[in-house]
Enzyme design. Sequence first.
Site, PDB file in Angstrom:
ATOM      1  N   HIS A 308       0.860  -1.193   0.000  1.00 13.11           N
ATOM      2  CA  HIS A 308       0.000   0.000   0.000  1.00 13.11           C
ATOM      3  C   HIS A 308       0.891   1.238   0.000  1.00 13.11           C
ATOM      4  CE1 HIS A 308      -3.201   2.813   1.101  1.00 13.11           C
ATOM      5  NE2 HIS A 308      -4.025   1.873   0.701  1.00 13.11           N
ATOM      6  N   ASP A 366      -7.948  -5.361  -0.045  1.00 12.50           N
ATOM      7  CA  ASP A 366      -8.403  -6.246  -1.131  1.00 12.50           C
ATOM      8  C   ASP A 366      -8.019  -7.706  -0.934  1.00 12.50           C
ATOM      9  OD1 ASP A 366      -7.545  -3.459  -3.027  1.00 12.50           O
ATOM     10  OD2 ASP A 366      -9.582  -4.216  -2.812  1.00 12.50           O
TER      11      ASP A 366
END
Length: 431
Positions: A308, A366
Amino acid sequence: MDKMIKTATLSFDGKSIELPILQPTVGPDVIDIRKLYGEADVFTYDPGFTSTAATDSAITYIDGDKGELLYRGYPIEQLAEKSHFLEVCYLLLYGELPDATQIKDFEARVTNHTMVHEQMHYFFRGFRRDSHPMATMVGVVGAMSAFYHDSTDIADPWQREVAAIRMIAKLPTIAAMAYKYSVGQPFVYPKNSLDYPSNFLHMCFAVPCEEYVVQPALAKAMDRIMMLHADHEQNASTSTVRLAGSSGANPFACIAAGIACLWGPAHGGANQACLEMLREIGTVDRIPEYIKRAKDKSDPFRLMGFGHRVYKNFDPRAKVMKESADEVLDLLGIQDNETLKVAKELEKIALEDEYFVSKKLYPNVDFYSGIILEAMGFPTSMFTPIFAVSRTVGWISQWKEMIADPTQKIGRPRQLYIGQTQRDYVDVNKR
Ligand code: SDX
């Protein structure tokens, strides 16, 4: 506006410029460079905006090192446990948790906007049945500006408010229609007697031939997934919505732009890509092969659902999602889900591997969401549309915040030009 506390001195080529340092309520200070080009004739350079604050905002805050996410100051873990999606929508839109009357009124307003104009049904007919639902959603949401003219004047606060309610209310209907169209089943109209997540599940899975009863626990799981995806600071799709909105484009067109950006596998498309990756790995014994590929610079393969830009610790949403995956699979009586087993083992191995530890790569939102959605009966192609349905409130809240800011101006970045200097045209017979 943030209070100015001190300045930064930039010195080069014998000149020196004082730049104000602005202080946020929480998080890193920012150096205000708005006057830099005018006073020093230089640009800053930051492709990907790794060190750039593009705006100020009061909506969402992320502490990437601590793995914290706050919606209007409330930790995502507390909201996921105690709140519900429409209450989170109210919080993101208006800045405070609603009282009992306010939430009742807000839910009634959303419920009464869930149908789309009947003419919009014909839009779907123009798509192939095997179109990706995200393609359909980009097209149909963009087309909303062709229908709802009475909420496209962005200068009118009431029209901005109506556009926000319409988008939050209609995106689930449009996403469900995109799904129904892709599986060749008739569209299912919204039912005002159902709450928001139940209505979405009903529109996706009900068929005319028999009664479809939504399982409350699945509705609760869907509601939690929607809360976890609702907003996330200035991520790529939100920045797209803001940039589109900065030109004065109507809100429906801006949200369509956000949906387009979210589709990418590096962003919202990662939930589909992650489940497909877990399926491709197939069994736990094949994990080392894929870990090796993820570390190989010559191999474009990356662990989808991992890493991320902001989180350099666990994505707090991934933690909640992982717990929810266990609950939903238990509820559905799905034991020995091989995909979940691979996901958990992959997470364990990766988090002990020096490559991932040194680069601070952790599972993100996700990584587990696809396992839950697949267990609920959604095809992988519906994972990102569900992300888009959830993120619509974040996009529209950020858009409203920007449009209401009197200092707002069109976004227009500059560049580091590395092309040809000026040269004269040469006739083709002399080249
Ligand atoms: C979302 O921004 C948001 O807030 C997004 C989001 C939201 O709610 O809006 O949180 C939703 O988009 C979550 C992210 C979903 N995407 C994925 O899961 C795709 C896989 N992840 C990567 O593509 C990547 O981690 C990104 C795109 C998420 C972040 O990329 P960055 O910040 O540009 O980081 P990077 O590519 O510079 O990576 C840093 C290093 C690199 O190695 P080096 O060049 O330093 O040697 O880490 C490596 C990368 O190669 N790396 C990975 C990796 N992610 C980063 N290596 C293997 N597998 C990965 N997943």
